[in-house]
Design a protein around this motif. Sequence first.
Motif, PDB file in Angstrom:
ATOM      1  N   ALA A  10       0.843  -1.189   0.000  1.00  0.00           N
ATOM      2  CA  ALA A  10       0.000   0.000   0.000  1.00  0.00           C
ATOM      3  C   ALA A  10       0.877   1.237   0.000  1.00  0.00           C
ATOM      4  CB  ALA A  10      -0.923   0.005   1.223  1.00  0.00           C
ATOM      5  N   ASN A  11       0.387   2.275  -0.653  1.00  0.00           N
ATOM      6  CA  ASN A  11       1.158   3.491  -0.836  1.00  0.00           C
ATOM      7  C   ASN A  11       0.322   4.700  -0.410  1.00  0.00           C
ATOM      8  OD1 ASN A  11       3.541   4.876  -2.031  1.00  0.00           O
ATOM      9  ND2 ASN A  11       1.998   5.723  -3.399  1.00  0.00           N
ATOM     10  N   ALA A  12       0.947   5.669   0.249  1.00  0.00           N
ATOM     11  CA  ALA A  12       0.290   6.922   0.614  1.00  0.00           C
ATOM     12  C   ALA A  12       1.239   8.071   0.323  1.00  0.00           C
ATOM     13  CB  ALA A  12      -0.109   6.921   2.089  1.00  0.00           C
ATOM     14  N   LEU A  13       0.704   9.209  -0.112  1.00  0.00           N
ATOM     15  CA  LEU A  13       1.568  10.345  -0.419  1.00  0.00           C
ATOM     16  C   LEU A  13       0.894  11.668  -0.104  1.00  0.00           C
ATOM     17  CD1 LEU A  13       1.688  11.023  -4.259  1.00  0.00           C
ATOM     18  CD2 LEU A  13       0.125   9.393  -3.249  1.00  0.00           C
ATOM     19  N   LEU A  14       1.738  12.658   0.102  1.00  0.00           N
ATOM     20  CA  LEU A  14       1.301  14.019   0.416  1.00  0.00           C
ATOM     21  C   LEU A  14       2.255  14.966  -0.283  1.00  0.00           C
ATOM     22  CD1 LEU A  14      -0.353  16.100   2.190  1.00  0.00           C
ATOM     23  CD2 LEU A  14       1.437  15.786   3.914  1.00  0.00           C
ATOM     24  N   GLY A  15       1.723  16.029  -0.891  1.00  0.00           N
ATOM     25  CA  GLY A  15       2.613  16.942  -1.588  1.00  0.00           C
ATOM     26  C   GLY A  15       1.969  18.249  -1.956  1.00  0.00           C
ATOM     27  N   TYR A  16       2.747  19.042  -2.694  1.00  0.00           N
ATOM     28  CA  TYR A  16       2.281  20.350  -3.148  1.00  0.00           C
ATOM     29  C   TYR A  16       2.678  20.521  -4.606  1.00  0.00           C
ATOM     30  CZ  TYR A  16       1.248  25.350  -3.139  1.00  0.00           C
ATOM     31  OH  TYR A  16       0.713  26.588  -3.410  1.00  0.00           O
ATOM     32  N   LYS A  17       1.730  20.991  -5.409  1.00  0.00           N
ATOM     33  CA  LYS A  17       1.953  21.192  -6.841  1.00  0.00           C
ATOM     34  C   LYS A  17       1.768  22.669  -7.174  1.00  0.00           C
ATOM     35  CE  LYS A  17      -1.268  19.539  -9.420  1.00  0.00           C
ATOM     36  NZ  LYS A  17      -2.139  18.552 -10.098  1.00  0.00           N
ATOM     37  N   PHE A  18       2.826  23.293  -7.691  1.00  0.00           N
ATOM     38  CA  PHE A  18       2.770  24.690  -8.090  1.00  0.00           C
ATOM     39  C   PHE A  18       2.081  24.819  -9.445  1.00  0.00           C
ATOM     40  CE2 PHE A  18       6.297  24.340  -5.160  1.00  0.00           C
ATOM     41  CZ  PHE A  18       6.179  25.468  -4.358  1.00  0.00           C
ATOM     42  N   ASN A  19       1.555  25.995  -9.715  1.00  0.00           N
ATOM     43  CA  ASN A  19       0.850  26.216 -10.980  1.00  0.00           C
ATOM     44  C   ASN A  19       1.770  26.115 -12.197  1.00  0.00           C
ATOM     45  OD1 ASN A  19      -1.645  26.565  -9.772  1.00  0.00           O
ATOM     46  ND2 ASN A  19      -1.424  28.793  -9.567  1.00  0.00           N
ATOM     47  N   ASN A  20       3.075  26.287 -11.989  1.00  0.00           N
ATOM     48  CA  ASN A  20       4.018  26.186 -13.112  1.00  0.00           C
ATOM     49  C   ASN A  20       4.427  24.753 -13.419  1.00  0.00           C
ATOM     50  OD1 ASN A  20       5.696  25.578 -10.976  1.00  0.00           O
ATOM     51  ND2 ASN A  20       7.106  27.291 -11.287  1.00  0.00           N
ATOM     52  N   GLY A  21       3.869  23.764 -12.687  1.00  0.00           N
ATOM     53  CA  GLY A  21       4.151  22.354 -12.940  1.00  0.00           C
ATOM     54  C   GLY A  21       5.132  21.721 -11.977  1.00  0.00           C
ATOM     55  N   LEU A  22       5.877  22.547 -11.228  1.00  0.00           N
ATOM     56  CA  LEU A  22       6.811  22.007 -10.250  1.00  0.00           C
ATOM     57  C   LEU A  22       6.045  21.386  -9.086  1.00  0.00           C
ATOM     58  CD1 LEU A  22       9.927  21.921  -9.699  1.00  0.00           C
ATOM     59  CD2 LEU A  22       9.572  23.947  -8.259  1.00  0.00           C
ATOM     60  N   MET A  23       6.527  20.251  -8.581  1.00  0.00           N
ATOM     61  CA  MET A  23       5.826  19.611  -7.467  1.00  0.00           C
ATOM     62  C   MET A  23       6.824  18.944  -6.528  1.00  0.00           C
ATOM     63  SD  MET A  23       4.143  16.417  -9.555  1.00  0.00           S
ATOM     64  CE  MET A  23       5.189  15.364 -10.584  1.00  0.00           C
ATOM     65  N   LEU A  24       6.446  18.909  -5.260  1.00  0.00           N
ATOM     66  CA  LEU A  24       7.239  18.284  -4.211  1.00  0.00           C
ATOM     67  C   LEU A  24       6.334  17.335  -3.450  1.00  0.00           C
ATOM     68  CD1 LEU A  24       9.940  18.182  -2.595  1.00  0.00           C
ATOM     69  CD2 LEU A  24       8.986  19.991  -1.146  1.00  0.00           C
ATOM     70  N   SER A  25       6.789  16.101  -3.237  1.00  0.00           N
ATOM     71  CA  SER A  25       5.939  15.125  -2.559  1.00  0.00           C
ATOM     72  C   SER A  25       6.753  14.251  -1.622  1.00  0.00           C
ATOM     73  CB  SER A  25       5.201  14.249  -3.573  1.00  0.00           C
ATOM     74  OG  SER A  25       6.109  13.434  -4.291  1.00  0.00           O
ATOM     75  N   THR A  26       6.082  13.710  -0.630  1.00  0.00           N
ATOM     76  CA  THR A  26       6.659  12.714   0.248  1.00  0.00           C
ATOM     77  C   THR A  26       5.678  11.558   0.346  1.00  0.00           C
ATOM     78  OG1 THR A  26       7.541  12.267   2.473  1.00  0.00           O
ATOM     79  CG2 THR A  26       5.700  13.792   2.317  1.00  0.00           C
ATOM     80  N   GLY A  27       6.185  10.357   0.447  1.00  0.00           N
ATOM     81  CA  GLY A  27       5.305   9.201   0.463  1.00  0.00           C
ATOM     82  C   GLY A  27       5.823   8.093   1.358  1.00  0.00           C
ATOM     83  N   GLY A  50       5.286  -2.647   2.360  1.00  0.00           N
ATOM     84  CA  GLY A  50       5.236  -3.912   1.639  1.00  0.00           C
ATOM     85  C   GLY A  50       4.422  -4.938   2.413  1.00  0.00           C
ATOM     86  N   LEU A  51       3.520  -5.615   1.733  1.00  0.00           N
ATOM     87  CA  LEU A  51       2.642  -6.589   2.382  1.00  0.00           C
ATOM     88  C   LEU A  51       2.994  -8.026   2.030  1.00  0.00           C
ATOM     89  CD1 LEU A  51      -0.793  -4.777   1.870  1.00  0.00           C
ATOM     90  CD2 LEU A  51       0.750  -4.673   3.844  1.00  0.00           C
ATOM     91  N   ASN A  52       3.803  -8.232   1.014  1.00  0.00           N
ATOM     92  CA  ASN A  52       4.142  -9.589   0.589  1.00  0.00           C
ATOM     93  C   ASN A  52       5.352 -10.100   1.363  1.00  0.00           C
ATOM     94  OD1 ASN A  52       3.975 -11.961  -0.888  1.00  0.00           O
ATOM     95  ND2 ASN A  52       5.329 -11.207  -2.508  1.00  0.00           N
TER      96      ASN A  52
END
Length: 225
Positions: A174-191, A195-197
């Motif tokens: 399973a995956n979760a993420l949080l971030g911010y996307k600027f109007n110019n296309g630049l983005m920063l995220s952390t996630g 692993g479950l297997n």
Amino acid sequence: MKKLILSAAVIIAAIGANAQNKIGLQAGTSFSTYNEEFPNNVERKSDSKFGFTVGAVADVDFGNSVSFRPELNFIQKGGEQKFSPTTNSTFQEELTLNYIQLSPNFIYNFSAGTGKFFIGVGPELSFGLGGKSKTEFSTTGTTNSSSSSKTDVKFDSKKSSGGVRHLKSIDYGANALLGYKFNNGLMLSTGYTAGLNNLSNEDNTSFKTGGFNVKLGFLFPSAKK
């Protein structure tokens, strides 16, 4: 596996061909760990290991602040551990596992400042490409000794032997993420990915991965029609 990876890349590119959608590139760092469980309730959790990740991302706008965000990344997993098998000995291992990871995330966006915050969840599917295990064993007491080795990690169905790790090639979780996307296309995220297997090929043992990542990316402008 190659066909699935190629199919995912083609899908991401096809998504970007629509003027309402965007595709982009991203890169960053990973901080991964692994957890091992053995018979008799013996458990070892590794310390975090630094790695890197790079890949492609698409953004499909569904409207009403909801979007679909498939990602196809190369990512390093693994960890570092140190323990004492006996009172006068120490074992250390640095484990590096290389994967191709597919993460189809569902995103909720909300405006803030000059861009949008986003939060999302989704499954993840990873394919093992290869890896390295660097170990060191030392003893103290009447005689001091130390030995080290570096071996490949094999992603197959065999059991580990001769100091060589063998793990299952497919991981999912399973995956979760949080971030911010600027109007110019630049983005920063952390996630975070859990692993479950169980990747271990050994009887009555468990090996599972997990970890955080931080990525900087850019979404290219949509094609004009």
